[in-house]
Design a protein around this motif. Structure first.
Motif, short mmCIF file in Angstrom:
data_model
loop_
_atom_site.label_atom_id
_atom_site.label_comp_id
_atom_site.label_asym_id
_atom_site.label_seq_id
_atom_site.Cartn_x
_atom_site.Cartn_y
_atom_site.Cartn_z
N GLN A 60 0.82 -1.04 -0.01
CA GLN A 60 -0.06 -0.03 0.05
C GLN A 60 0.87 1.17 0.06
O GLN A 60 0.51 2.33 0.26
CB GLN A 60 -1.08 0.04 1.09
N SER A 61 2.07 1.28 -0.46
CA SER A 61 2.98 2.14 -0.19
C SER A 61 3.40 2.80 1.03
O SER A 61 3.97 3.93 1.02
CB SER A 61 2.90 3.39 -1.18
N LYS A 62 3.09 2.13 2.05
CA LYS A 62 3.51 2.70 3.38
C LYS A 62 4.85 2.40 3.60
O LYS A 62 5.39 1.13 3.49
CB LYS A 62 2.68 2.18 4.45
N TYR A 63 5.62 3.52 4.04
CA TYR A 63 7.04 3.46 4.19
C TYR A 63 7.46 3.68 5.60
O TYR A 63 7.05 4.59 6.05
CB TYR A 63 7.70 4.37 3.44
N MET A 64 8.43 2.86 6.03
CA MET A 64 9.36 3.11 7.20
C MET A 64 10.82 2.97 7.16
O MET A 64 11.31 2.00 6.21
CB MET A 64 8.75 1.92 8.32
N GLY A 65 11.40 3.84 7.51
CA GLY A 65 13.06 3.56 7.43
C GLY A 65 13.90 4.75 7.89
O GLY A 65 13.18 5.66 8.75
N MET A 66 15.06 4.84 7.43
CA MET A 66 15.87 5.87 7.69
C MET A 66 17.02 6.36 6.77
O MET A 66 17.24 5.30 5.92
CB MET A 66 16.67 5.42 9.17
N ILE A 67 17.44 7.49 6.78
CA ILE A 67 18.62 7.76 5.70
C ILE A 67 19.62 8.56 6.76
O ILE A 67 19.43 8.53 7.90
CB ILE A 67 18.03 8.72 4.50
N THR A 68 20.93 8.18 6.18
CA THR A 68 22.13 8.45 7.08
C THR A 68 23.23 8.76 6.11
O THR A 68 23.21 8.03 4.80
CB THR A 68 22.38 7.55 7.94
N GLU A 69 24.04 9.57 6.39
CA GLU A 69 25.44 9.62 5.57
C GLU A 69 26.41 8.49 6.08
O GLU A 69 27.36 8.13 5.47
CB GLU A 69 26.11 10.69 5.90
N HIS A 70 26.13 7.69 7.26
CA HIS A 70 26.91 6.76 7.75
C HIS A 70 26.68 5.60 6.74
O HIS A 70 25.65 5.34 6.41
CB HIS A 70 26.84 6.65 9.25
N ASN A 71 27.54 4.42 6.86
CA ASN A 71 27.30 2.90 6.17
C ASN A 71 26.13 2.34 7.00
O ASN A 71 26.28 2.53 8.37
CB ASN A 71 28.61 2.41 6.21
N ILE A 72 25.56 1.57 6.25
CA ILE A 72 24.67 0.79 7.24
C ILE A 72 24.93 -0.59 7.46
O ILE A 72 25.30 -1.41 6.16
CB ILE A 72 23.22 0.95 6.37
N GLY A 73 25.47 -1.23 8.55
CA GLY A 73 25.97 -2.31 8.62
C GLY A 73 25.12 -2.99 9.66
O GLY A 73 23.90 -2.54 9.94
N ALA A 74 25.44 -4.10 9.86
CA ALA A 74 24.62 -5.27 10.69
C ALA A 74 24.07 -4.44 11.93
O ALA A 74 23.11 -4.67 12.55
CB ALA A 74 25.41 -6.45 11.07
N ASP A 75 25.07 -3.56 12.74
CA ASP A 75 24.53 -2.85 13.95
C ASP A 75 23.32 -1.86 13.62
O ASP A 75 22.46 -1.90 14.61
CB ASP A 75 25.81 -2.14 14.68
N THR A 76 23.59 -1.28 12.58
CA THR A 76 22.59 -0.39 12.32
C THR A 76 20.92 -0.79 11.99
O THR A 76 20.23 -0.53 12.42
CB THR A 76 22.86 0.42 11.12
N VAL A 77 21.21 -2.16 11.15
CA VAL A 77 19.97 -2.85 11.03
C VAL A 77 19.40 -3.46 12.28
O VAL A 77 18.15 -3.44 12.52
CB VAL A 77 20.25 -4.05 9.88
N MET A 78 20.48 -4.10 13.22
CA MET A 78 19.72 -4.72 14.39
C MET A 78 19.09 -3.61 15.17
O MET A 78 18.12 -3.74 15.71
CB MET A 78 20.91 -5.23 15.08
N GLU A 79 19.84 -2.29 15.40
CA GLU A 79 19.19 -1.22 16.17
C GLU A 79 17.78 -0.71 15.55
O GLU A 79 17.11 -0.75 16.43
CB GLU A 79 20.11 -0.09 16.12
N TYR A 80 17.65 -0.80 14.10
CA TYR A 80 16.58 -0.40 13.66
C TYR A 80 15.36 -1.27 13.73
O TYR A 80 14.31 -0.96 14.41
CB TYR A 80 16.58 0.05 12.20
N LEU A 81 15.74 -2.41 13.67
CA LEU A 81 14.89 -3.69 13.87
C LEU A 81 14.38 -3.66 15.61
O LEU A 81 13.20 -4.04 15.73
CB LEU A 81 15.31 -5.15 13.74
N GLU A 82 15.51 -3.44 16.39
CA GLU A 82 14.85 -3.41 17.82
C GLU A 82 13.84 -2.32 18.12
O GLU A 82 12.80 -2.57 18.72
CB GLU A 82 16.09 -3.12 18.62
#
Length: 184
Positions: A60-82
């Motif tokens: 339905q085109s509902k979006y959740m997310g983030m943008i950053t200038e930093h690299n997105i690694g496993a720690d970033t993904v894990m933090e966002y999922l939490e």
């Protein structure tokens, strides 16, 4: 498995999102072009930079997310999922590809805790980006929604990317086709 999730989503039993990472860089997105023989074509840009995106989208085109200038690694993904697991209102399934950042040890270890909160992660079959609707969002963002002049300056590109993703599901929508069970 994905067809079952699509069915549960259609009946309203779960929310279903597809997730992925991407980036928008200062060199712009030029899928094709033409020029006269002997003509030099260039697009002036600031020093090379890129804006990284972690995003989840539903049909339905509902979006959740983030943008950053930093690299997105496993720690970033894990933090966002939490964070996401604490904010959902009903059972939610995330479909991800098999990128190493999605399958890191830290993310795997936290699966039971997220599942207790109603967040379930499933993975696409290997080599099947065509099944991830997030790929369509990235293509449209880079090719259609961000204007060429937005690529000229870092701040403009960051603002344009953020603006487009904020308008996703509102002024910007995608008509995703229904899930085709024959693709699996």
């Amino acid at each position: 498995m994905i067809s079952e999730l699509e069915h549960l989503n259609e009946t309203g039993e779960i929310d279903l999102y597809y997730g992925d990472e991407s980036h928008v860089c200062s060199q712009g997105y030029v899928p094709y072009g033409w020029q006269f023989p002997g003509e030099d074509v260039c697009i002036p840009v600031e020093k090379a930079y890129k804006i990284n995106i972690l995003g989840f989208i539903n049909r339905q085109s509902k979006y959740m997310g983030m943008i950053t200038e930093h690299n997105i690694g496993a720690d970033t993904v894990m933090e966002y999922l939490e964070e996401l697991s604490f904010s959902i209102n009903k059972k939610t399934a995330l479909v991800l590809d098999n990128a190493s950042v999605h399958k890191s040890r830290g993310i795997r270890e936290r699966i039971p805790f997220r599942q207790q909160r109603g967040l379930f992660i499933t993975f696409l079959p290997p080599y099947s980006p065509h099944l991830n609707i997030a790929e369509t969002v990235w293509r449209k963002l880079k090719k259609e929604w961000i204007n060429p002049e937005d690529y000229l300056e870092k701040d403009k590109l960051f603002y344009a990317t953020n603006r487009c993703l904020a308008m996703l599901g509102k002024q910007l929508t995608i008509k995703f086709s229904h899930f085709n069970k024959n693709l699996l």
